[in-house]
Write an enzyme that holds these catalytic residues in place. Structure first.
Site, PDB file in Angstrom:
ATOM      1  N   TRP A 154      43.068  36.085  18.473  1.00 30.30           N
ATOM      2  CA  TRP A 154      44.522  35.991  18.387  1.00 30.30           C
ATOM      3  C   TRP A 154      45.154  35.723  19.758  1.00 30.30           C
ATOM      4  O   TRP A 154      46.091  36.403  20.182  1.00 30.30           O
ATOM      5  CB  TRP A 154      45.106  37.272  17.782  1.00 30.30           C
ATOM      6  CG  TRP A 154      44.709  37.591  16.378  1.00 30.30           C
ATOM      7  CD1 TRP A 154      43.607  37.141  15.706  1.00 30.30           C
ATOM      8  CD2 TRP A 154      45.406  38.449  15.463  1.00 30.30           C
ATOM      9  NE1 TRP A 154      43.580  37.675  14.440  1.00 30.30           N
ATOM     10  CE2 TRP A 154      44.671  38.484  14.255  1.00 30.30           C
ATOM     11  CE3 TRP A 154      46.562  39.206  15.551  1.00 30.30           C
ATOM     12  CZ2 TRP A 154      45.067  39.228  13.150  1.00 30.30           C
ATOM     13  CZ3 TRP A 154      46.962  39.955  14.455  1.00 30.30           C
ATOM     14  CH2 TRP A 154      46.224  39.955  13.263  1.00 30.30           C
ATOM     15  N   ALA A 182      37.896  24.269  23.910  1.00 40.13           N
ATOM     16  CA  ALA A 182      37.403  24.479  22.544  1.00 40.13           C
ATOM     17  C   ALA A 182      38.240  23.684  21.558  1.00 40.13           C
ATOM     18  O   ALA A 182      39.368  23.284  21.851  1.00 40.13           O
ATOM     19  CB  ALA A 182      37.451  25.964  22.181  1.00 40.13           C
ATOM     20  N   THR A 185      40.203  24.441  18.498  1.00 37.23           N
ATOM     21  CA  THR A 185      40.715  25.705  17.966  1.00 37.23           C
ATOM     22  C   THR A 185      41.578  25.574  16.715  1.00 37.23           C
ATOM     23  O   THR A 185      42.057  26.579  16.206  1.00 37.23           O
ATOM     24  CB  THR A 185      41.539  26.436  19.047  1.00 37.23           C
ATOM     25  OG1 THR A 185      42.603  25.585  19.489  1.00 37.23           O
ATOM     26  CG2 THR A 185      40.659  26.820  20.231  1.00 37.23           C
ATOM     27  N   TYR A 228      35.203  26.272  11.983  1.00 38.09           N
ATOM     28  CA  TYR A 228      35.539  26.723  13.334  1.00 38.09           C
ATOM     29  C   TYR A 228      34.599  27.834  13.790  1.00 38.09           C
ATOM     30  O   TYR A 228      33.954  27.744  14.845  1.00 38.09           O
ATOM     31  CB  TYR A 228      36.991  27.191  13.400  1.00 38.09           C
ATOM     32  CG  TYR A 228      37.336  27.918  14.673  1.00 38.09           C
ATOM     33  CD1 TYR A 228      37.340  27.248  15.900  1.00 38.09           C
ATOM     34  CD2 TYR A 228      37.653  29.285  14.674  1.00 38.09           C
ATOM     35  CE1 TYR A 228      37.639  27.916  17.086  1.00 38.09           C
ATOM     36  CE2 TYR A 228      37.957  29.950  15.845  1.00 38.09           C
ATOM     37  CZ  TYR A 228      37.950  29.273  17.040  1.00 38.09           C
ATOM     38  OH  TYR A 228      38.243  29.939  18.210  1.00 38.09           O
ATOM     39  N   THR A 251      34.778  33.658  19.857  1.00 36.77           N
ATOM     40  CA  THR A 251      35.823  34.085  18.936  1.00 36.77           C
ATOM     41  C   THR A 251      35.388  35.165  17.953  1.00 36.77           C
ATOM     42  O   THR A 251      34.197  35.288  17.632  1.00 36.77           O
ATOM     43  CB  THR A 251      36.305  32.869  18.123  1.00 36.77           C
ATOM     44  OG1 THR A 251      37.249  33.282  17.126  1.00 36.77           O
ATOM     45  CG2 THR A 251      35.144  32.181  17.405  1.00 36.77           C
ATOM     46  N   ASP A 252      36.366  35.909  17.456  1.00 38.04           N
ATOM     47  CA  ASP A 252      36.140  36.885  16.383  1.00 38.04           C
ATOM     48  C   ASP A 252      35.751  36.196  15.078  1.00 38.04           C
ATOM     49  O   ASP A 252      35.207  36.830  14.176  1.00 38.04           O
ATOM     50  CB  ASP A 252      37.390  37.735  16.173  1.00 38.04           C
ATOM     51  CG  ASP A 252      38.617  36.911  15.804  1.00 38.04           C
ATOM     52  OD1 ASP A 252      38.823  35.854  16.415  1.00 38.04           O
ATOM     53  OD2 ASP A 252      39.389  37.348  14.923  1.00 38.04           O
ATOM     54  N   GLY A 297      44.872  24.290  28.939  1.00 37.91           N
ATOM     55  CA  GLY A 297      45.106  25.102  27.757  1.00 37.91           C
ATOM     56  C   GLY A 297      45.696  26.456  28.122  1.00 37.91           C
ATOM     57  O   GLY A 297      46.001  26.731  29.285  1.00 37.91           O
ATOM     58  N   GLN A 298      45.837  27.319  27.126  1.00 36.12           N
ATOM     59  CA  GLN A 298      46.453  28.632  27.355  1.00 36.12           C
ATOM     60  C   GLN A 298      45.679  29.459  28.380  1.00 36.12           C
ATOM     61  O   GLN A 298      46.241  29.922  29.376  1.00 36.12           O
ATOM     62  CB  GLN A 298      46.516  29.416  26.035  1.00 36.12           C
ATOM     63  CG  GLN A 298      47.431  28.834  24.993  1.00 36.12           C
ATOM     64  CD  GLN A 298      47.624  29.801  23.854  1.00 36.12           C
ATOM     65  OE1 GLN A 298      48.403  30.752  23.926  1.00 36.12           O
ATOM     66  NE2 GLN A 298      46.901  29.574  22.764  1.00 36.12           N
ATOM     67  N   ASP A 323      35.133  15.031  30.684  1.00 36.30           N
ATOM     68  CA  ASP A 323      34.775  15.076  29.271  1.00 36.30           C
ATOM     69  C   ASP A 323      33.483  15.870  29.148  1.00 36.30           C
ATOM     70  O   ASP A 323      32.402  15.361  29.460  1.00 36.30           O
ATOM     71  CB  ASP A 323      34.598  13.650  28.740  1.00 36.30           C
ATOM     72  CG  ASP A 323      34.154  13.621  27.288  1.00 36.30           C
ATOM     73  OD1 ASP A 323      34.065  14.694  26.662  1.00 36.30           O
ATOM     74  OD2 ASP A 323      33.893  12.510  26.778  1.00 36.30           O
TER      75      ASP A 323
END
Length: 294
Positions: free
Chosen positions: A159, A69, A71, A134, A110-111, A12-13, A45
């Site tokens: 973000w 996650a 997302t 989420y 997360t926010d 992922g990112q 997994d």
């Protein structure tokens, strides 16, 4: 101290940026359930407790970094079971194994655990009030980790973007190059976070042995902007000329209500880890430069 580090969601990112910054001082095990061409990651997994237990014990893992996650905020409203499995149950699995093995868990949240109804930067000790599936499942993941008794550091971010995968920056670069005009919401305010900046913090915590600083922390880049402001900056730095008009969120009907103001207060993370956080515009410039050279 040399650590044996398991990273989940490594394709992922954030996971990719962790791979880019991985220090040879430590042993890294990068895992994911997906495959990317030319990228070697171990299949894992994390919704399978026994699989997590097996790899952590056999590899003598002492640090777990959970970058995995669910997302997709919109899809989560209908795909509740899978969102809960990845954001809550999988996090609990990692925490259970961390407790059993004595490992430290670094977890990304997360926010969206906040309601975003107060125009003031959110502190770590504020009451949570997620507006959708989420945020609710990410909050359940946090609570499961805190209740497990494991050693943990939870980093809430917002973000997130990078040169990899699907994100707002890459989408806006494409749209502002292809279209003469766009509308982007201006009534949702927050702070973009360059995944490389968050990855740098995680690597610093590990390599400088600050793993004993258990707790919840907020990390995003500095500054404040709306999605409209962010889109305009992406367009300008990309050299595009699309006309972007601000609009209200109700012009884009959605299954989920997003926080109107989700700026994170970073006082605690800066003081605890002695970091200087870059402004979002400066980090965006770095990302655009990387994208332009790819």
């Amino acid at each position: 101290m040399k650590h044996r580090i398991l990273v989940t969601g490594a394709n992922g990112q954030l996971g990719t940026e962790m791979r880019n910054l991985a220090s040879r001082k430590h042993s890294w095990i990068f895992t994911d359930v997906s495959r990317l061409p030319g990228v070697e990651t171990v299949y894992l997994d994390i919704t399978n407790l026994e699989a997590v237990r097996l790899i952590c014990r056999s590899e003598k893992v002492d640090v777990i970094v959970n970058c995995a996650a669910y997302t997709n905020v919109e899809r989560a409203e209908e795909d509740v079971v899978m969102a809960d499995l990845l954001n809550h149950k999988a996090a609990e699995n990692l925490a259970v194994v961390a407790k059993e093995t004595g490992a430290t868990l670094l977890h990304i949240s997360t926010d969206y655990v906040f309601g975003g109804d107060v125009a003031q930067p959110c502190r770590e000790d504020w009451p949570t009030d997620p507006l959708g599936v989420y945020g609710a499942t990410k909050l359940q993941g946090e609570l499961a980790i805190e209740g497990s008794g494991c050693k943990y550091l939870i980093f809430r971010t917002a973000w997130l973007y990078s040169p990899y995968g699907k994100n707002f920056v890459k989408t806006m670069r494409t749209l502002t190059a292809e279209r003469p005009s766009l509308k982007v919401v201006s009534d949702q305010v927050g702070t973009p976070t360059y995944a490389a900046d968050l990855a740098a913090l995680l690597v610093k915590v590990i390599t400088e042995d600050m793993l004993d600083r258990t707790g919840v922390y907020h990390f995003s880049d500095e500054g404040v902007c709306s999605w409209y402001d962010f889109a305009c900056a992406i367009r300008d730095l990309s050299g595009n000329t699309c006309d972007i008009a601000p609009c209200h969120s109700d012009e884009f009907p959605s299954k989920v209500r997003r926080p109107a103001f989700s700026v994170l207060d970073k006082t605690k993370v800066k003081a605890t880890f002695g970091i200087t956080v870059p402004h979002w515009y400066e980090s965006l410039k770095k990302c655009i430069e990387r994208l332009s050279s790819m």
